[in-house]
Design an enzyme around this catalytic site. Structure first.
Site, mmCIF file in Angstrom:
data_model
loop_
_atom_site.group_PDB
_atom_site.id
_atom_site.type_symbol
_atom_site.label_atom_id
_atom_site.label_comp_id
_atom_site.label_asym_id
_atom_site.label_seq_id
_atom_site.Cartn_x
_atom_site.Cartn_y
_atom_site.Cartn_z
ATOM 1 N N LYS A 140 -1.313 -2.908 -0.187
ATOM 2 C CA LYS A 140 -1.128 -1.489 -0.489
ATOM 3 C C LYS A 140 -1.990 -1.138 -1.703
ATOM 4 C CE LYS A 140 2.215 -1.165 2.561
ATOM 5 N NZ LYS A 140 2.204 -0.402 3.786
ATOM 6 N N HIS A 161 1.269 -5.692 15.874
ATOM 7 C CA HIS A 161 2.038 -4.633 15.222
ATOM 8 C C HIS A 161 2.486 -3.636 16.286
ATOM 9 C CE1 HIS A 161 3.088 -1.197 12.729
ATOM 10 N NE2 HIS A 161 3.205 -2.038 11.731
#
Length: 394
Positions: A166, A285
Site C-alpha cells: 500500500k 484474487h
C-alpha cells in the site's frame, strides 16, 4: 395428425421427475428458487432444469430428432427453505454429455447462462454443485497444489504470511520495489500486487516486475529463505496476460497472480496451464465476487465459484477472513475452505455443503485470509484456518 400441440406447455410435465435416481456421472446443482406469486414450486424448479439444459418455451419438431430423455436436465427434488416464505431448494441433475470437457466457461454458460432472467422466478441462487469425478478428471486443476508449493518454498508446518503493498495505486515502480524488499526482508514469505495494479501510467507492468524481482533476490540473499511477490499478470487481453506471465518466468520469480472473475475463466485456465508447464505458482484474487455472491437469494454462492476455480486452476484463492464476522459465516466459510483443500468432503447442510464432493486426486488450493486483518487476529486466524493457509495483512 401432428404429433404435438403448439403453444406454451408446463415445464413440469417433462422436467419435474421426483422418481429420478441420480447417476454417478451427473452434475448436480442445488438452486435456491423464489417463484413469482402463483407459480407452483414444481413448475419453477422444472423451468430452471429445462432452460439450463434442452428446453425452450414450446415444442419444436426438431425435439423428435434427439433423445430428450438422454439429454434433459431434471428437477428431481424440491424442499422448502426453513424460515423463509415462498423459497425452495430445487435439486437439478444434468447429464454429463451436456458439458464440454475441461471448460468451466461452458459449464457456467449452461447451468447459469440463461435462467436467472426467467419471468416465472422472482429470484434464483445457485447454492452448490456436485462435480462428478468423470467431469473433474477432464480438468488439470491447480498448477501445483499445496504440497508442491511447500516443497518449492521449503516452508512447512505453518501458515504462510503475506501482505499487500500500500498505497495500492500511485507509487513509482522503484518505490514499490523498495516496499516489497522491506516487507520480505522483515520476515514475510510473500508480498502482493493489489488486484487493481495492472499497468497504469504511473507504473508500467514491466518496470514493476523488474524492481520486484530485484527486491525478491536481495531479500532471499540476505535471509536465506525463498521469497515471492504475486506479480499481477491480469491484463486487457489474454495474449498480454500470457506475455506478462512469460516475463515473470524469465525473471525467475516463483509466483504470478490473476483476477479470475474479471479476467474470465477462459483466460484463467490458459494461465493455469502455462503456470504448470513453467513451474510458476498461481495466486488468484476474487475481485468482483461480491457482485455475484453477496445477495442471499439471488446470484451464485462463493462455494460454487471456489469449486470452479479449483477446476480452472489456481494455487491460492482469497476466501474471506471470518474474523469479526458472524458465527454463522464461520461454518459456511470453513465449508468451502475444506472444498478447496481436501480430497473428499461429506455433505453437511449446516456448513452449506449440499452434496458430497469427491475430487479424487486433484491438487488442493491454499485459502488466503486477506482484508482488514492485523496481528491481533493471529490466534483466531490460526485456529480457524489451520496450517494450510496464507494469512495476508494490510
Amino acid at each position: 395428425s401432428v404429433g404435438f400441440k403448439a403453444g406454451v406447455k408446463d415445464y413440469r410435465l417433462t422436467y419435474y421427475t421426483p422418481e429420478y435416481e441420480t447417476l454417478a456421472t451427473d452434475i448436480l446443482a442445488a438452486f435456491r428458487v423464489t417463484p413469482q406469486p402463483g407459480v407452483p414450486p414444481e413448475e419453477a424448479g422444472a423451468a430452471v432444469a429445462a432452460e439450463s439444459s434442452t428446453g425452450t418455451w414450446t415444442t419444436v419438431w426438431t425435439d423428435g430428432l434427439t433423445s430428450l430423455d438422454r439429454y434433459k436436465g431434471r428437477c428431481y427434488h424440491i424442499e422448502p427453505v426453513a424460515g423463509e416464505e415462498n423459497q425452495y431448494i430445487a435439486y437439478v441433475a444434468y447429464p454429463l454429455d451436456l458439458f464440454e470437457e475441461g471448460s468451466v466457461t461452458n459449464m457456467f454458460t449452461s447451468i447459469v447462462g440463461n435462467v436467472f432472467g426467467f419471468k416465472a422466478l422472482r429470484a434464483l441462487r445457485l447454492e452448490d454443485l456436485r462435480i462428478p469425478p468423470a467431469y473433474s478428471k477432464t480438468f488439470q486443476g491447480p498448477p501445483h497444489g499445496i504440497q508442491v508449493e511447500r516443497d518449492k518454498l521449503n516452508k512447512y508446518g505453518r501458515p504462510l504470511l503475506g501482505c499487500t503493498i500500500k498505497p495500492k495505486l500511485g507509487l513509482s515502480a522503484k518505490n514499490y520495489g523498495r516496499a516489497v524488499y522491506e516487507c520480505l526482508r522483515g520476515g514475510l514469505d510473500f508480498t502482493k500486487d493489489d488486484e487493481n495494479v495492472n499497468s497504469q501510467p504511473f507504473m508500467r507492468w514491466r518496470d514493476r516486475f523488474l524492481f520486484c524481482a530485484e527486491a525478491i533476490y536481495k531479500a532471499q540473499a540476505e535471509t536465506g529463505e525463498i521469497k515471492g511477490h504475486y506479480l499481477n499478470a491480469t491484463a486487457g487481453t489474454s495474449e498480454e496476460m500470457m506475455k506478462r506471465a512469460a516475463c515473470a518466468r524469465e525473471l525467475g520469480v516463483p509466483i504470478v497472480m490473476h483476477d479470475y472473475l474479471t479476467g474470465g475463466f477462459t483466460a484463467n485456465t490458459s494461465l493455469s496451464h502455462y503456470c504448470r508447464d513453467n513451474g510458476l505458482l498461481l495466486h488468484i484474487h476474487r475481485a468482483m465476487h461480491a457482485v455475484i455472491d453477496r445477495q442471499k437469494n439471488h446470484g451464485i454462492h462463493f462455494r460454487v465459484l471456489a469449486k470452479a476455480l479449483r477446476m480452472s486452476g489456481g494455487d491460492h484463492i482469497h476466501s474471506g477472513t471470518v474474523v469479526g464476522k458472524l458465527e454463522g459465516e464461520r461454518d459456511v466459510t470453513l465449508g468451502f475452505v475444506d472444498l478447496l483443500r481436501d480430497d473428499f468432503i461429506e455433505k453437511d447442510r449446516s456448513r452449506g455443503i449440499y452434496f458430497t464432493q469427491d475430487w479424487v486426486s486433484m491438487p488442493g488450493v491454499l485459502p488466503v485470509a486477506s482484508g482488514g486483518i492485523h496481528v491481533w487476529h493471529m490466534p483466531a486466524l490460526t485456529e480457524i484456518f489451520g496450517d494450510d493457509s496464507v494469512l495476508q495483512f494490510g
